[in-house]
Design an enzyme around this catalytic site. Structure first.
Site, PDB file in Angstrom:
ATOM      1  N   GLU A 249       7.512  -6.308 -59.209  1.00  0.00           N
ATOM      2  CA  GLU A 249       7.184  -7.641 -59.715  1.00  0.00           C
ATOM      3  C   GLU A 249       5.674  -7.847 -59.697  1.00  0.00           C
ATOM      4  OE1 GLU A 249       8.088 -12.320 -58.489  1.00  0.00           O
ATOM      5  OE2 GLU A 249       8.350 -10.705 -57.029  1.00  0.00           O
ATOM      6  N   LYS A 304      11.629 -14.740 -66.410  1.00  0.00           N
ATOM      7  CA  LYS A 304      12.427 -15.115 -65.245  1.00  0.00           C
ATOM      8  C   LYS A 304      13.255 -16.363 -65.537  1.00  0.00           C
ATOM      9  CE  LYS A 304      11.931 -15.253 -60.192  1.00  0.00           C
ATOM     10  NZ  LYS A 304      10.981 -15.242 -59.060  1.00  0.00           N
ATOM     11  N   CYS A 356      12.981 -10.628 -58.389  1.00  0.00           N
ATOM     12  CA  CYS A 356      12.928 -11.121 -57.013  1.00  0.00           C
ATOM     13  C   CYS A 356      13.995 -12.174 -56.718  1.00  0.00           C
ATOM     14  CB  CYS A 356      11.521 -11.650 -56.711  1.00  0.00           C
ATOM     15  SG  CYS A 356      11.174 -11.708 -54.924  1.00  0.00           S
TER      16      CYS A 356
END
Length: 421
Positions: A249, A304, A356
């Site tokens: 990430e 995301k 994440c």
């Protein structure tokens, strides 16, 4: 006399709360210290539920107070990167009080059946969208299934044992405990192994491993050095004949598409190997935490979907958002998010992208449509050294079991792992 009695009662409640909070947190710290003993995890988890049902609301307040700290003290590690270390005591106290009050509500009814209902409902409790405090997670390394249904079965088993009117029938309590047993758990593999070694059609995945401190990642003078490290990893993966390399990430802490020379170099390299790299993506005036997927000079952006509460977005009214963003993030706005997850196609096999925190959230697992593998990238350097990578790891085991899916987890700041079903 009243003062002494109250003082004694408070002291007993604090001790009771501390004991139960240690039981509820033990599975995290046992895993952190690589202590693997299923029977011990099972006994400690069962004792936790027993005491949850038995304790008073005052005891449960102190339980929640210590649980909030034992599970989430690592939040404060990130404060150093914003020069906000002075807020550490307030954050720790706030965590304790917030979860203390949350657990206090579990004990507002003395009736054990009503209390059992509240505890069961707590399994669905996700304040501000943050759902890392999962009571059913305490069984992740035990002989019982780590699911909400199994947790409720275990509560039911204890209720039968507690019921005086069932003196001669208490043996039936064994039935819900049997129903809660686990007969299948995800298998953790070494980060250097591939999940499907005997299937030549399955892509060979190079899981890059980085340990770059957070305070170094955001300094512009280090960008060139980090870029060289990344390119060296890509060339190594090409030499070793991998099909795809996955980078953590925000391994590039800038808007990658704005750095034209590097962006074009990655496109050219993608003729030899597919590349997945975390970076920031800008679209119009919005910024996203994203994965860039380079393949045969084509680029796919996966933005995301689930943002970190109080990390990437402030889940509060606008005036409070502005105040906290000015205090902590120098006036920056919340990141933007996509409406749905993105799947990458690698050697004709679909992989769901997860970045994440969203890999530990149910939303990313919606509408899988046959997808059996997830590539998840993280940057744990914000919180290390701490138990955060351990708690994240346990949650990934939980979700691998829940959705019957394989997860490749590629990280900066802690160990890569593969979760196989």
């Amino acid at each position: 006399m009243f003062f002494l009695k109250t003082q004694h009662f408070n002291k007993r409640s604090i001790i009771n709360g501390l004991v139960l909070s240690i039981l509820l947190s033990s599975f995290i710290y046992l895993d952190y210290f690589n202590i693997s003993f299923k029977l011990l995890d099972t006994v400690l988890a069962l004792a936790s539920i027993f005491l949850l049902l038995k304790y008073s609301k005052r005891d449960l307040f102190f339980t929640g107070f210590f649980v909030g700290i034992f599970w989430f003290w690592w939040f404060v590690n990130s404060l150093q990167y914003y020069d906000l270390n002075y807020l550490t005591p307030l954050i720790i106290l706030g965590l304790g009080l917030f979860y203390g009050l949350s657990f206090f509500l579990l004990g507002i009814f003395k009736n054990i059946y009503l209390k059992a209902i509240l505890i069961s409902l707590f399994l669905f409790y996700a304040p501000f969208g943050f759902d890392w405090l999962k009571l059913d997670l305490i069984f992740i390394n035990s002989y019982f299934n780590s699911s909400k249904l199994s947790f409720i079965f275990i509560i039911l088993g204890f209720l039968i044992l507690f019921e005086n009117r069932l003196n001669n029938l208490r043996f039936i309590a064994i039935l819900p405990f049997i129903l809660a047993l686990s007969f299948s758990q995800s298998f953790l593999k070494d980060e250097k192994q591939n999940i499907v070694l005997d299937n030549k059609e399955f892509p060979k995945i190079y899981m890059s491993q980085f340990y770059i401190n957070q305070d170094l990642r955001w300094q512009k003078e280090n960008f060139k050095k980090i870029n060289i490290m990344v390119l060296d990893e890509i060339y190594k993966a090409i030499d070793e004949k991998y099909d795809v390399i996955v980078l953590p990430e925000t391994i590039f802490t800038f808007v990658l598409s704005d750095y034209k020379s590097l962006f074009e170099e990655l496109k050219i390299l993608s003729n030899d190997i597919d590349i997945i790299a975390g970076s920031i993506y800008k679209e119009n005036k919005s910024y996203y935490n994203a994965s860039y997927f380079f393949s045969k000079e084509n680029v796919q952006i996966a933005k995301k979907v689930v943002l970190v509460p109080f990390g990437e977005e402030i889940p509060l009214p606008k005036f409070m958002q502005d105040f906290l963003n000015n205090l902590i993030y120098g006036g920056a706005n919340d990141l933007s998010k996509a409406s749905q997850a993105t799947d990458f196609l690698i050697k004709d096999i679909k992989f769901r992208n997860a970045i994440c925190y969203e890999g530990t959230n149910d939303k990313i697992y919606e509408d899988l449509n046959g997808v059996k593998n997830i590539i998840m990238i993280s940057n744990n350097a914000w919180f290390t050294p701490s138990i955060e990578p351990t708690l994240q790891h346990l949650l990934l085991k939980y979700y691998s079991n829940k959705y019957d899916i394989n997860i490749y987890h590629i990280v900066n700041g802690s160990s890569n792992r593969i979760y196989k079903r």
